[in-house]
Design an enzyme around this catalytic site. Sequence first.
Site, PDB file in Angstrom:
ATOM      1  N   ARG A 282      34.915  -9.261  26.540  1.00 29.98           N
ATOM      2  CA  ARG A 282      35.221  -9.442  27.949  1.00 29.98           C
ATOM      3  C   ARG A 282      36.209  -8.404  28.481  1.00 29.98           C
ATOM      4  O   ARG A 282      36.396  -8.255  29.679  1.00 29.98           O
ATOM      5  CB  ARG A 282      35.743 -10.875  28.183  1.00 29.98           C
ATOM      6  CG  ARG A 282      34.673 -11.936  27.952  1.00 29.98           C
ATOM      7  CD  ARG A 282      35.251 -13.337  27.769  1.00 29.98           C
ATOM      8  NE  ARG A 282      35.742 -13.574  26.424  1.00 29.98           N
ATOM      9  CZ  ARG A 282      36.249 -14.734  25.991  1.00 29.98           C
ATOM     10  NH1 ARG A 282      36.354 -15.756  26.832  1.00 29.98           N
ATOM     11  NH2 ARG A 282      36.675 -14.861  24.751  1.00 29.98           N
TER      12      ARG A 282
ATOM     13  N   ASP B 282      45.764 -12.454  20.589  1.00 36.43           N
ATOM     14  CA  ASP B 282      45.676 -12.105  22.012  1.00 36.43           C
ATOM     15  C   ASP B 282      46.577 -12.958  22.903  1.00 36.43           C
ATOM     16  O   ASP B 282      46.304 -13.126  24.077  1.00 36.43           O
ATOM     17  CB  ASP B 282      44.212 -12.178  22.486  1.00 36.43           C
ATOM     18  CG  ASP B 282      43.619 -13.586  22.410  1.00 36.43           C
ATOM     19  OD1 ASP B 282      44.290 -14.498  21.884  1.00 36.43           O
ATOM     20  OD2 ASP B 282      42.474 -13.766  22.876  1.00 36.43           O
TER      21      ASP B 282
ATOM     22  N   ASN C  95      75.493  28.586  39.281  1.00 38.05           N
ATOM     23  CA  ASN C  95      74.989  28.082  40.547  1.00 38.05           C
ATOM     24  C   ASN C  95      73.714  28.848  40.886  1.00 38.05           C
ATOM     25  O   ASN C  95      73.726  30.072  40.965  1.00 38.05           O
ATOM     26  CB  ASN C  95      76.035  28.286  41.651  1.00 38.05           C
ATOM     27  CG  ASN C  95      75.650  27.498  42.895  1.00 38.05           C
ATOM     28  OD1 ASN C  95      74.526  27.604  43.377  1.00 38.05           O
ATOM     29  ND2 ASN C  95      76.573  26.707  43.388  1.00 38.05           N
TER      30      ASN C  95
ATOM     31  N   ASN D 284      58.081  32.536  34.421  1.00 37.54           N
ATOM     32  CA  ASN D 284      58.055  32.425  32.960  1.00 37.54           C
ATOM     33  C   ASN D 284      56.688  32.693  32.370  1.00 37.54           C
ATOM     34  O   ASN D 284      56.535  32.800  31.170  1.00 37.54           O
ATOM     35  CB  ASN D 284      58.521  31.019  32.547  1.00 37.54           C
ATOM     36  CG  ASN D 284      57.657  29.929  33.130  1.00 37.54           C
ATOM     37  OD1 ASN D 284      57.123  30.065  34.233  1.00 37.54           O
ATOM     38  ND2 ASN D 284      57.508  28.853  32.391  1.00 37.54           N
TER      39      ASN D 284
HETATM   40  C1  UD1 Z   1      39.768 -19.780  21.450  1.00 34.87           C
HETATM   41  C2  UD1 Z   1      39.513 -21.212  21.000  1.00 34.87           C
HETATM   42  C3  UD1 Z   1      39.810 -22.170  22.156  1.00 34.87           C
HETATM   43  C4  UD1 Z   1      41.211 -21.961  22.666  1.00 34.87           C
HETATM   44  C5  UD1 Z   1      41.470 -20.481  23.003  1.00 34.87           C
HETATM   45  C6  UD1 Z   1      42.928 -20.273  23.257  1.00 34.87           C
HETATM   46  C7  UD1 Z   1      37.769 -21.345  19.296  1.00 34.87           C
HETATM   47  C8  UD1 Z   1      36.333 -21.525  19.046  1.00 34.87           C
HETATM   48  N1  UD1 Z   1      38.149 -21.346  20.573  1.00 34.87           N
HETATM   49  O1  UD1 Z   1      38.834 -19.464  22.485  1.00 34.87           O
HETATM   50  O2  UD1 Z   1      39.659 -23.501  21.708  1.00 34.87           O
HETATM   51  O3  UD1 Z   1      41.422 -22.741  23.808  1.00 34.87           O
HETATM   52  O4  UD1 Z   1      41.114 -19.638  21.887  1.00 34.87           O
HETATM   53  O5  UD1 Z   1      43.186 -18.943  23.665  1.00 34.87           O
HETATM   54  O6  UD1 Z   1      38.538 -21.216  18.380  1.00 34.87           O
HETATM   55  N2  UD1 Z   1      38.462 -14.083  16.361  1.00 34.87           N
HETATM   56  C9  UD1 Z   1      38.253 -13.610  15.091  1.00 34.87           C
HETATM   57  N3  UD1 Z   1      37.023 -13.751  14.539  1.00 34.87           N
HETATM   58  C10 UD1 Z   1      36.000 -14.330  15.204  1.00 34.87           C
HETATM   59  C11 UD1 Z   1      36.220 -14.818  16.508  1.00 34.87           C
HETATM   60  C12 UD1 Z   1      37.473 -14.689  17.064  1.00 34.87           C
HETATM   61  O7  UD1 Z   1      39.151 -13.086  14.455  1.00 34.87           O
HETATM   62  O8  UD1 Z   1      34.900 -14.411  14.604  1.00 34.87           O
HETATM   63  C13 UD1 Z   1      39.799 -13.923  16.947  1.00 34.87           C
HETATM   64  C14 UD1 Z   1      39.816 -13.083  18.211  1.00 34.87           C
HETATM   65  O9  UD1 Z   1      40.042 -11.722  17.893  1.00 34.87           O
HETATM   66  C15 UD1 Z   1      40.949 -13.683  19.019  1.00 34.87           C
HETATM   67  C16 UD1 Z   1      40.992 -15.120  18.542  1.00 34.87           C
HETATM   68  O10 UD1 Z   1      40.259 -15.192  17.332  1.00 34.87           O
HETATM   69  O11 UD1 Z   1      42.187 -13.077  18.731  1.00 34.87           O
HETATM   70  C17 UD1 Z   1      40.378 -16.082  19.551  1.00 34.87           C
HETATM   71  O12 UD1 Z   1      39.058 -15.660  19.845  1.00 34.87           O
HETATM   72  P1  UD1 Z   1      38.521 -15.610  21.312  1.00 34.87           P
HETATM   73  O13 UD1 Z   1      37.159 -15.070  21.309  1.00 34.87           O
HETATM   74  O14 UD1 Z   1      39.515 -14.977  22.193  1.00 34.87           O
HETATM   75  O15 UD1 Z   1      38.440 -17.195  21.606  1.00 34.87           O
HETATM   76  P2  UD1 Z   1      38.537 -17.962  22.983  1.00 34.87           P
HETATM   77  O16 UD1 Z   1      37.225 -17.963  23.646  1.00 34.87           O
HETATM   78  O17 UD1 Z   1      39.686 -17.453  23.747  1.00 34.87           O
HETATM   79 CA    CA Z   2      41.177 -15.780  23.569  1.00 40.40          CA
END
Ligand code: UD1
Ligand code: CA
Length: 466
Positions: free
Chosen positions: A22, A110, A385, A394
């Site tokens: 996103r 994040d 000055n 230059n």
């Molecule tokens: C996630 C949560 C949601 C919560 C929200 C809070 C899940 C399914 N959802 O949603 O309940 O309200 O965070 O911000 O857990 N990541 C990985 N590997 C993966 C997928 C994600 O390392 O396979 C990491 C991402 O890099 C990120 C974090 O997990 O740092 C959260 O993933 P993201 O896709 O941002 O989840 P949200 O949709 O925000």
């Molecule tokens: Ca997130």
Amino acid sequence: MISLPEYPDLQVCVLAAGQGKRMRSNQPKVLHKVLGRAMIDYVLHTVEELRPKSIAVVTGHASEQVRAHVGQPANLSWVIQDKQLGTGHAVKQCEEVIRDVRDVLIVCGDTPLLRSDTLSALVDVHRSNDAAVTVLTAKVDEPYGYGRIQRDAKGNVTGIVEEKDASDDERRIAEVSSGIYCVRHDVLFDLLYKIGNRNAQGEYYLPDIVPLALANDQRVDAIAMRDMAEMIGVNNRVQLSEVEDLMQQRIIRDWQMQGVTVEKPDTVRIEATVNLGVDVVIQAGCYLIGSTRVGDGCRVGPNAVLVDAWLDDDVEVFAFSHIYSANVGAGTQIGPYGRLRPGTVLGEDVHVGNFVEIKNSIVDRGSKINHLSYIGDTDMGSGCNVGAGSITCNYDGANKHRTRIGDDVFVGSDTKLIAPVEVHSGATIGAGSIVSKDVESGGLTLSERPDQRHIANWQRPSKRKG
Ligand code: UD1
Ligand code: CA
């Protein structure tokens, strides 16, 4: 500073494998910057404050870039998640690196606003309740995008439903998951092995450990955090700017508490990497960027831009000045509309006035260049000055050459110093000179001036009528 307990029996897992689709970026999401510092750096700094046994960072998408950025702190291990199959799958990849701890604290890469005292409170509540799983939640005005907390009639948590899987009714739930969990190590991986991926995104959701633990009669708590702003996850650039605004308020507040006056704080940018002394005044519209350091008693602005600038004490930077990668000595004044470019080093009590540009030059104590001048690749001594409109030439179109000016030199207005050239201490150069040979000290040096004529009966043209 609040002092926190230490957690030698705690493992932290930071989830940072997602691409961050996103964000629509070529850069991994966690390397996007909030006020000059990558999101992952905030999160790592915050969890580090708990002094945990060890920190595992799960990377996948562009993991080389993330690793190169973070480096290799001693207590940090890297875990690869080859395919981003979901947050539950991501935590599962950490199984091998977790040893001899009581609990595992899971955070996302994040959420840069997260604070260590909030995490510490989460771990403490989790432990005092003797829970198997504790999830940190928040009541928010706009729950869109977050997992919603499901509770039964008694108020006990029963599960977490993701935005994409939620019914219209569930989408109206205002309590959301922060994505932050504290889980007892001895139950975590049993639960993770049980989660499936039959959901709207076909992913292994970490939140699914909640109903699984409840089904095992294990205690699950969902506790709400005080300041919901801390959990804002950055999924797109709209949220990035929201988080940046909140972080900016926090940083400015911290500086105000430490003796910095900030006028019209809403108009000012002070990056997380900047350092300010006491009795500094930052006026409206200033941008303080990168490794900028401002000494005690300095006054900056309004509308000045400082990028990697180093100001000693009591410097005054007047309106609309721009300082980039330059050092400024104590008591020196710059601007309005001054411009210092990389490699500029100004001594103490130097005056750089309006529309003066200085690049890659040393200007020693007490020298003055007050109006409309360009000084490039120059070494200038003290007490000089330089008159209005003077220029060091230059650049010959291919190479840069240095100009050397001693102490107590007077350069008349509109002088061109054609480098390489040296002006010895105590020299005086007449206005309008073109200097292409070294100038000796003492006496007056000037180049030939065009003749001046007078036409006595000349009539000034007047405007034609009609
Ligand atoms: C996630 C949560 C949601 C919560 C929200 C809070 C899940 C399914 N959802 O949603 O309940 O309200 O965070 O911000 O857990 N990541 C990985 N590997 C993966 C997928 C994600 O390392 O396979 C990491 C991402 O890099 C990120 C974090 O997990 O740092 C959260 O993933 P993201 O896709 O941002 O989840 P949200 O949709 O925000
Ligand atoms: Ca997130």
